[in-house]
Design an enzyme around this catalytic site. Structure first.
Site, PDB file in Angstrom:
ATOM      1  N   HIS A  56       0.868  -1.187   0.000  1.00  0.00           N
ATOM      2  CA  HIS A  56       0.000   0.000   0.000  1.00  0.00           C
ATOM      3  C   HIS A  56       0.905   1.238   0.000  1.00  0.00           C
ATOM      4  CE1 HIS A  56      -3.776  -1.894   2.097  1.00  0.00           C
ATOM      5  NE2 HIS A  56      -4.086  -1.609   0.842  1.00  0.00           N
ATOM      6  N   CYS A  90      -2.369   2.853   9.134  1.00  0.00           N
ATOM      7  CA  CYS A  90      -3.384   1.892   8.677  1.00  0.00           C
ATOM      8  C   CYS A  90      -4.607   1.894   9.599  1.00  0.00           C
ATOM      9  CB  CYS A  90      -2.825   0.472   8.666  1.00  0.00           C
ATOM     10  SG  CYS A  90      -1.423   0.249   7.577  1.00  0.00           S
TER      11      CYS A  90
HETATM   12  N1  ARG Z   1      -3.925  -7.100   6.639  1.00  0.00           N
HETATM   13  C1  ARG Z   1      -4.324  -5.898   5.987  1.00  0.00           C
HETATM   14  C2  ARG Z   1      -4.286  -6.064   4.475  1.00  0.00           C
HETATM   15  O1  ARG Z   1      -3.361  -6.682   3.991  1.00  0.00           O
HETATM   16  C3  ARG Z   1      -3.461  -4.741   6.402  1.00  0.00           C
HETATM   17  C4  ARG Z   1      -3.899  -3.441   5.851  1.00  0.00           C
HETATM   18  C5  ARG Z   1      -3.031  -2.324   6.288  1.00  0.00           C
HETATM   19  N2  ARG Z   1      -3.591  -1.079   5.928  1.00  0.00           N
HETATM   20  C6  ARG Z   1      -2.933  -0.098   5.308  1.00  0.00           C
HETATM   21  N3  ARG Z   1      -3.529   1.051   5.190  1.00  0.00           N
HETATM   22  N4  ARG Z   1      -1.735  -0.284   4.820  1.00  0.00           N
HETATM   23  O2  ARG Z   1      -5.143  -5.617   3.776  1.00  0.00           O
END
Ligand code: ARG
Length: 297
Positions: free
Chosen positions: A188, A290
């Site tokens: 991300h 996150c």
């Molecule tokens: N386990 C989640 C996923 O892989 C973590 C998300 C983390 N969020 C972020 N904004 N990077 O989707």
């Protein structure tokens, strides 16, 4: 660095000695979701190992401390009720991008997270947001979108589709700059880049960001260099603890406590790093950002 002074919002804050540009904290509104059902039961990024032990209680403690940290800094934290069976719902950043009161919801790539989108959509509708649009393209919201005050930096490569970038520009009415992520650990945008200071057209203040160069394609690295020549460039070590997944109010920068080098660099630039322990949520690939959606009403 670790014991941050508690500051009121909107205050002019003391400068780092070498800083000509004053850092100013502004009060923010955040949306968070308690990790009541948090666990790692599937794997959709390289951080997630369902066979490793995870403690929901530790995650809850760390999350409450993060929320209390924001409140101590003078910010307002709204919460949404978590839903059983959605262990990643704690990662609120993935469920909406709010700019000028307009809400662009989310559409998850992974089927395991799909149902989160509607919980958040309902939260916005129930809170009286009138402009709530759900995207057509895969769109993991602030996970892949970072608002600089001027443009919306938009990540793609692992989660959010490029089509969502065009959609965001139309729905939110802000210019979008597309960036390509190339390292699966930084799946991300918010794992590789954070906005430290938003641009302010009324004062002419420029935006400032921090990022980890190697997470981006060569073309995107050039774009970032061009747009942000004075950016803070994070080290491998800072990136590897998800140190770029921080939350800045313009002065205080909430960071995972392992991100020491980044904290030192931020201090030199006049910011105030506020370190938090987010190790349990990192087992799912998450950090402070996150867990935090900004409500720019
Ligand atoms: N386990 C989640 C996923 O892989 C973590 C998300 C983390 N969020 C972020 N904004 N990077 O989707």
């Amino acid at each position: 660095m670790t014991t941050a002074p508690v500051i009121g919002p909107e205050e002019r804050l003391p400068l780092g000695a070498a800083e000509a540009d004053p850092r100013t904290a502004t009060r923010r509104r955040y949306l968070m979701c308690e990790p009541r059902y948090f666990t790692v039961s599937y794997s959709i990024n390289p951080w997630m190992d369902p066979s490793a032990p995870v403690s929901t209680d530790v995650a809850l403690r760390q999350w409450h401390e993060l929320k209390a940290t924001y409140e101590r800094l003078g910010h307002v934290v709204e919460t949404i009720e978590p839903a059983a069976g959605l262990p990643d719902m704690v990662f609120a950043a993935n469920s909406g991008t709010v700019i000028g009161g307009r809400v662009l919801g989310s559409r998850f790539r992974a089927v395991e997270r799909a149902a989160e989108a509607d919980h958040y959509r309902r939260w916005f509708v129930e809170r009286g947001y009138r402009d709530v649009v759900m995207p057509e393209s895969i769109n993991e919201a602030e996970g892949d979108f970072a608002w600089t005050g001027e443009v919306l930096l938009a990540g793609t490569g692992f989660r959010t589709d490029p089509g969502a970038h065009a959609e965001a520009q139309e729905v939110l009415g802000v210019p979008v700059v597309s960036l390509r992520l190339v390292d699966p650990r930084y799946y991300h945008l918010d794992t590789a880049l954070m906005v430290l200071t938003e641009a302010d057209p009324t004062t002419g203040r420029r935006a400032q960001i921090a990022y980890y160069r190697d997470a981006f394609s060569l073309g995107s690295q050039r774009v970032l260099r061009h747009l942000f020549p004075d950016a803070v460039i994070a080290s491998d070590v800072d990136a590897a603890c998800l140190g770029l997944n921080g939350v800045s109010d313009g002065y205080n920068v909430v960071l995972p406590r392992e991100a020491n080098r980044l904290a030192t660099e931020l201090t030199a630039r006049g910011y105030n790093p506020v370190m938090v322990d987010i190790s349990e949520l990192r087992k799912s690939g998450g950090g402070p950002k996150c867990c935090t959606m900004e409500l720019r009403d």
